[in-house]
Design an enzyme around this catalytic site. Structure first.
Site, short mmCIF file in Angstrom:
data_model
loop_
_atom_site.label_atom_id
_atom_site.label_comp_id
_atom_site.label_asym_id
_atom_site.label_seq_id
_atom_site.Cartn_x
_atom_site.Cartn_y
_atom_site.Cartn_z
N ARG A 192 0.85 -1.19 0.00
CA ARG A 192 0.00 0.00 0.00
C ARG A 192 0.89 1.24 0.00
NH1 ARG A 192 -2.22 -3.35 4.12
NH2 ARG A 192 -4.33 -4.12 3.65
N LYS A 222 -2.10 -2.56 8.21
CA LYS A 222 -3.23 -2.10 9.02
C LYS A 222 -3.28 -2.89 10.33
CE LYS A 222 -6.18 -0.55 5.20
NZ LYS A 222 -7.48 -0.70 4.50
N HIS A 236 -2.71 2.47 -5.70
CA HIS A 236 -3.42 1.24 -5.34
C HIS A 236 -3.67 0.34 -6.55
CE1 HIS A 236 -4.82 -0.23 -1.52
NE2 HIS A 236 -5.88 -0.77 -2.07
N ARG A 261 -1.15 -2.30 -6.74
CA ARG A 261 -1.47 -3.38 -5.79
C ARG A 261 -2.50 -4.33 -6.40
NH1 ARG A 261 -1.40 -4.49 -0.22
NH2 ARG A 261 -3.35 -5.09 0.76
N HIS A 315 -3.93 -8.98 3.94
CA HIS A 315 -5.37 -8.96 4.22
C HIS A 315 -5.67 -9.83 5.44
CE1 HIS A 315 -6.41 -7.97 -0.25
NE2 HIS A 315 -6.14 -6.89 0.45
N TYR A 367 -10.38 -10.42 -6.21
CA TYR A 367 -9.54 -10.55 -7.40
C TYR A 367 -9.92 -11.74 -8.27
CZ TYR A 367 -6.77 -7.04 -5.04
OH TYR A 367 -6.39 -5.89 -4.41
#
Length: 307
Positions: free
Chosen positions: A154, A178, A247, A250, A273, A282
């Site tokens: 990211r 995150k 992004h 990514r 994730h 995806y």
């Protein structure tokens, strides 16, 4: 409403000190909860079910579903804190239905040939550089884009990389994602390693002084906005009509891995994730893979029908 303001301040302090949330998340929470506080100034009690339902309805009228979902989540987390700390006897969110249909937007990707064109333009700028400043900017831009596409990182993670997070000897990058989750990725492509090494050799002094791996012309941390401006500028210089964002590298990284038959669980780990559901989007993007399957594996292809 002073009482509500105090509770929000205490909650944000708790998020910063005990939960150790990053500055970006704290800023978003502060904005969302300030908006909640302002709306509730029209109500005698911000903690009753009717007031919350009115607030949620107001959000749906003003914002897109994704934004509504985020703002509700911030408010809900605040109320969970109030209940846990016994500021509230009961959480009114427990009696509110929050399910609503959120449109599924497929991630935008960059076609491989466009990425090749984009990178070629960056390397061309490096060759054409006539001043040290131009050379250094080119080296940094190349290193940024190569790392974006080589790791699926990211842009916020990239700009937050410290000098010690990238090990150019062992070819690894330590990413803090995150929720302060760490993931260690290998950098295996020699062109990417070469770009990072050359960038570091020119920026070593600024990097050691600043502490961050990617620095701007003033020797400070490179900002996410600067990366976006750089991508937009070079896309136009390359006559690329597609609006390219960080992004999208990514998304392209993940989609192309999936088309190479990489297990989605590995892609989930690489991207950082927390849920496989996030990565599964995806599977809807990989149209080239779908085409190859239908061309080569379709049972009808192996049938000989008399006509």
């Amino acid at each position: 409403m002073n009482h509500l303001s105090t509770l929000i301040t205490d909650y944000l302090r708790n998020c910063q000190i005990r939960k150790r949330l990053n500055a970006k998340t704290l800023k978003a929470y502060k904005i969302d909860l300030s908006q909640f506080e302002k709306f509730m100034s029209n109500y005698s009690s911000p903690f009753c079910k009717d007031a919350l339902n009115s607030y949620i309805s107001d959000l749906h009228q003003k914002y897109q579903p994704k934004t509504v979902k985020r703002k509700i989540a911030a408010t809900k987390a605040f109320f969970h804190y109030l209940e846990f700390e016994e500021f509230l006897p009961e959480n009114p969110f427990n009696k509110i239905s929050l399910k609503f249909r959120e449109p599924k937007l497929l991630p935008k990707t960059i076609p491989p040939h466009v990425i090749e064109t984009f990178l070629s333009e960056l390397y061309k700028k490096k060759k054409e550089a006539v001043t040290t400043y131009q050379k250094k900017c080119s080296l940094r831009n190349i290193a940024v884009v190569e790392l974006l596409f080589a790791t699926g990182i990211r842009v916020s993670e990239l700009c937050s990389l410290k000098s010690e997070n990238i090990d150019l000897i062992n070819h690894t990058v330590l990413i803090f994602g995150k929720g302060s989750k760490e993931r260690l990725l290998q950098i295996t492509n020699m062109d990417v390693l070469s770009a990072l090494n050359e960038y570091y050799s020119f920026f070593c002094k600024e990097i050691l002084s600043c502490g961050y791996f990617f620095v701007n012309r003033l020797g400070s941390r490179l900002s996410e906005q600067s990366v976006r401006f750089m991508l937009d500028r070079h896309a136009k210089a390359s006559d690329i009509s597609l609006h390219i964002t960080p992004h999208m590298f990514r998304h392209s990284f993940a989609t192309l891995l999936l088309e190479e038959d990489v297990d989605i669980r590995y892609i989930q780990q690489i991207l950082g994730h927390s849920s496989i559901t996030t990565t599964e989007i995806y599977t809807h993007v990989s149209t080239q893979k779908q085409k190859n399957i239908l061309m080569n594996k379709l049972p009808r292809n192996h049938m000989s029908i008399r006509k």
